[in-house]
Design a protein around this motif. Structure first.
Motif, PDB file in Angstrom:
ATOM      1  N   MET A   1       0.846  -1.189   0.000  1.00  0.00           N
ATOM      2  CA  MET A   1       0.000   0.000   0.000  1.00  0.00           C
ATOM      3  C   MET A   1       0.887   1.246   0.000  1.00  0.00           C
ATOM      4  N   SER A   2       0.563   2.201  -0.855  1.00  0.00           N
ATOM      5  CA  SER A   2       1.359   3.415  -0.931  1.00  0.00           C
ATOM      6  C   SER A   2       1.150   4.275   0.310  1.00  0.00           C
ATOM      7  N   ASP A   3       2.119   5.157   0.604  1.00  0.00           N
ATOM      8  CA  ASP A   3       1.997   6.049   1.753  1.00  0.00           C
ATOM      9  C   ASP A   3       0.801   6.975   1.592  1.00  0.00           C
ATOM     10  N   ASP A   4       0.552   7.419   0.354  1.00  0.00           N
ATOM     11  CA  ASP A   4      -0.575   8.324   0.125  1.00  0.00           C
ATOM     12  C   ASP A   4      -1.905   7.636   0.413  1.00  0.00           C
ATOM     13  N   LEU A   5      -2.059   6.412  -0.050  1.00  0.00           N
ATOM     14  CA  LEU A   5      -3.300   5.673   0.201  1.00  0.00           C
ATOM     15  C   LEU A   5      -3.473   5.394   1.688  1.00  0.00           C
ATOM     16  N   ALA A   6      -2.388   5.020   2.363  1.00  0.00           N
ATOM     17  CA  ALA A   6      -2.470   4.762   3.798  1.00  0.00           C
ATOM     18  C   ALA A   6      -2.888   6.016   4.555  1.00  0.00           C
ATOM     19  N   ALA A   7      -2.345   7.176   4.131  1.00  0.00           N
ATOM     20  CA  ALA A   7      -2.707   8.436   4.791  1.00  0.00           C
ATOM     21  C   ALA A   7      -4.175   8.776   4.554  1.00  0.00           C
ATOM     22  N   ARG A   8      -4.681   8.500   3.351  1.00  0.00           N
ATOM     23  CA  ARG A   8      -6.078   8.800   3.049  1.00  0.00           C
ATOM     24  C   ARG A   8      -7.021   7.892   3.837  1.00  0.00           C
ATOM     25  N   ILE A   9      -6.669   6.629   3.974  1.00  0.00           N
ATOM     26  CA  ILE A   9      -7.483   5.710   4.783  1.00  0.00           C
ATOM     27  C   ILE A   9      -7.465   6.139   6.238  1.00  0.00           C
ATOM     28  N   ASP A  10      -6.291   6.528   6.727  1.00  0.00           N
ATOM     29  CA  ASP A  10      -6.181   6.988   8.105  1.00  0.00           C
ATOM     30  C   ASP A  10      -7.053   8.224   8.332  1.00  0.00           C
ATOM     31  N   ARG A  11      -7.082   9.126   7.362  1.00  0.00           N
ATOM     32  CA  ARG A  11      -7.910  10.327   7.496  1.00  0.00           C
ATOM     33  C   ARG A  11      -9.399   9.970   7.558  1.00  0.00           C
ATOM     34  N   LEU A  12      -9.830   9.043   6.723  1.00  0.00           N
ATOM     35  CA  LEU A  12     -11.234   8.623   6.744  1.00  0.00           C
ATOM     36  C   LEU A  12     -11.597   7.965   8.068  1.00  0.00           C
ATOM     37  N   GLU A  13     -10.718   7.100   8.566  1.00  0.00           N
ATOM     38  CA  GLU A  13     -10.981   6.457   9.851  1.00  0.00           C
ATOM     39  C   GLU A  13     -11.001   7.490  10.978  1.00  0.00           C
ATOM     40  N   SER A  14     -10.130   8.486  10.895  1.00  0.00           N
ATOM     41  CA  SER A  14     -10.111   9.531  11.911  1.00  0.00           C
ATOM     42  C   SER A  14     -11.378  10.373  11.864  1.00  0.00           C
ATOM     43  N   LEU A  15     -11.833  10.712  10.662  1.00  0.00           N
ATOM     44  CA  LEU A  15     -13.074  11.469  10.541  1.00  0.00           C
ATOM     45  C   LEU A  15     -14.236  10.735  11.194  1.00  0.00           C
ATOM     46  N   ASP A  16     -14.328   9.441  10.942  1.00  0.00           N
ATOM     47  CA  ASP A  16     -15.424   8.666  11.518  1.00  0.00           C
ATOM     48  C   ASP A  16     -15.321   8.615  13.037  1.00  0.00           C
ATOM     49  N   ALA A  17     -14.115   8.419  13.552  1.00  0.00           N
ATOM     50  CA  ALA A  17     -13.937   8.355  15.002  1.00  0.00           C
ATOM     51  C   ALA A  17     -14.275   9.689  15.656  1.00  0.00           C
ATOM     52  N   ILE A  18     -13.880  10.798  15.034  1.00  0.00           N
ATOM     53  CA  ILE A  18     -14.161  12.115  15.603  1.00  0.00           C
ATOM     54  C   ILE A  18     -15.652  12.417  15.529  1.00  0.00           C
ATOM     55  N   ARG A  19     -16.308  12.045  14.435  1.00  0.00           N
ATOM     56  CA  ARG A  19     -17.750  12.294  14.316  1.00  0.00           C
ATOM     57  C   ARG A  19     -18.536  11.563  15.399  1.00  0.00           C
ATOM     58  N   GLN A  20     -18.036  10.443  15.842  1.00  0.00           N
ATOM     59  CA  GLN A  20     -18.741   9.701  16.875  1.00  0.00           C
ATOM     60  C   GLN A  20     -18.580  10.316  18.266  1.00  0.00           C
ATOM     61  N   LEU A  21     -17.549  11.119  18.469  1.00  0.00           N
ATOM     62  CA  LEU A  21     -17.320  11.679  19.800  1.00  0.00           C
ATOM     63  C   LEU A  21     -18.511  12.500  20.308  1.00  0.00           C
ATOM     64  N   PRO A  22     -19.061  13.463  19.529  1.00  0.00           N
ATOM     65  CA  PRO A  22     -20.212  14.213  20.050  1.00  0.00           C
ATOM     66  C   PRO A  22     -21.440  13.343  20.293  1.00  0.00           C
ATOM     67  N   ALA A  23     -21.658  12.330  19.457  1.00  0.00           N
ATOM     68  CA  ALA A  23     -22.792  11.429  19.672  1.00  0.00           C
ATOM     69  C   ALA A  23     -22.600  10.618  20.953  1.00  0.00           C
ATOM     70  N   ASP A  85      -2.887  18.306  11.783  1.00  0.00           N
ATOM     71  CA  ASP A  85      -1.919  17.270  11.433  1.00  0.00           C
ATOM     72  C   ASP A  85      -2.619  15.938  11.685  1.00  0.00           C
ATOM     73  N   PRO A  86      -1.987  14.799  11.413  1.00  0.00           N
ATOM     74  CA  PRO A  86      -2.698  13.525  11.560  1.00  0.00           C
ATOM     75  C   PRO A  86      -3.262  13.260  12.950  1.00  0.00           C
ATOM     76  N   ASP A  87      -2.726  13.899  13.996  1.00  0.00           N
ATOM     77  CA  ASP A  87      -3.157  13.600  15.359  1.00  0.00           C
ATOM     78  C   ASP A  87      -3.866  14.756  16.057  1.00  0.00           C
ATOM     79  N   HIS A  88      -4.119  15.851  15.352  1.00  0.00           N
ATOM     80  CA  HIS A  88      -4.789  17.009  15.951  1.00  0.00           C
ATOM     81  C   HIS A  88      -5.787  17.581  14.963  1.00  0.00           C
ATOM     82  N   ALA A  89      -6.993  17.854  15.465  1.00  0.00           N
ATOM     83  CA  ALA A  89      -8.053  18.384  14.614  1.00  0.00           C
ATOM     84  C   ALA A  89      -8.903  19.351  15.421  1.00  0.00           C
TER      85      ALA A  89
END
Length: 206
Positions: A1-23, A85-89
């Motif tokens: 898996m390329s670094d770019d694809l891994a970063a994009r998957i990580d971003r999607l997983e992070s978005l989902d995890a953050i969206r669940q926090l307020p719920a 950055d990948p760990d702060h939003a």
């Protein structure tokens, strides 16, 4: 898996995890599960100026919910998330709330301005700034100024528009702005573009 694809998957997983926090926050608060609630914050969460830690936050929330409210229901609305950055939003999330407080049923419209942090692979709230438009008895529309109208307290302003200068600028002019429309904000800069140099207001929680 390329670094770019891994970063994009990580971003999607992070978005989902953050969206669940307020719920998760809303569910834990409404069900009065204080352990679940404070677990959404890091171990060193600040609680006021002098204290920190999950135990201190649990004590504060337990007292607040026990003294002020017979029951609550928090309804989560639109949620904007942007990454530094990948760990702060950061994010802005709307919330429409209902509160049973003694003999009155208080409805509220607000937003949270959040900072998020990933620690050891898990996303947490680092900070939540609540900004309120109104709080009022269900049968008393909050027309006019000082829309925060809790039973037994003097009305006050909730800071709903203070973080975004566009509200004041809109009402200060008589028509549409002059000149060309600026280019859209860069990716992950929509909130910062709207906020400009505005500092976070000091707002009473209740």
């Amino acid at each position: 898996m390329s670094d770019d694809l891994a970063a994009r998957i990580d971003r999607l997983e992070s978005l989902d995890a953050i969206r669940q926090l307020p719920a998760k926050y809303a569910l834990a608060l409404d069900m009065r599960d204080m352990d679940a609630m404070v677990g959404l914050f890091p171990a060193d969460v600040r609680v006021g100026k002098e204290t920190s830690g999950r135990e201190a936050l649990r004590r504060y929330l337990d007292e607040t919910m026990r003294v002020q409210f017979n029951g609550t229901s928090h309804h989560i609305g639109g949620h904007i998330i942007e990454f530094d950055d990948p760990d702060h939003a950061r994010g802005v999330v709307y919330s429409k709330n209902e509160h049973e407080t003694g003999p009155e049923w208080v409805i509220m419209q607000m937003m949270y301005v959040d900072d998020y942090e990933r620690i050891e692979g898990r996303w947490y709230f680092r900070r939540r700034l609540p900004l309120y438009w109104y709080a009022t008895d269900l049968n008393k529309p909050p027309i006019g100024d000082r829309k925060m109208r809790w039973p037994g307290r003097e009305p006050y302003e909730g800071g709903f528009h203070e973080l975004f200068p566009s509200w004041r600028e809109f009402w200060a002019r008589s028509g549409a702005p002059e000149g060309p429309v600026p280019e859209p904000a860069p990716l992950d800069q929509f909130i910062n573009r709207m906020r400009g140099t505005a500092e976070a207001p000091r707002v009473r929680v209740r």
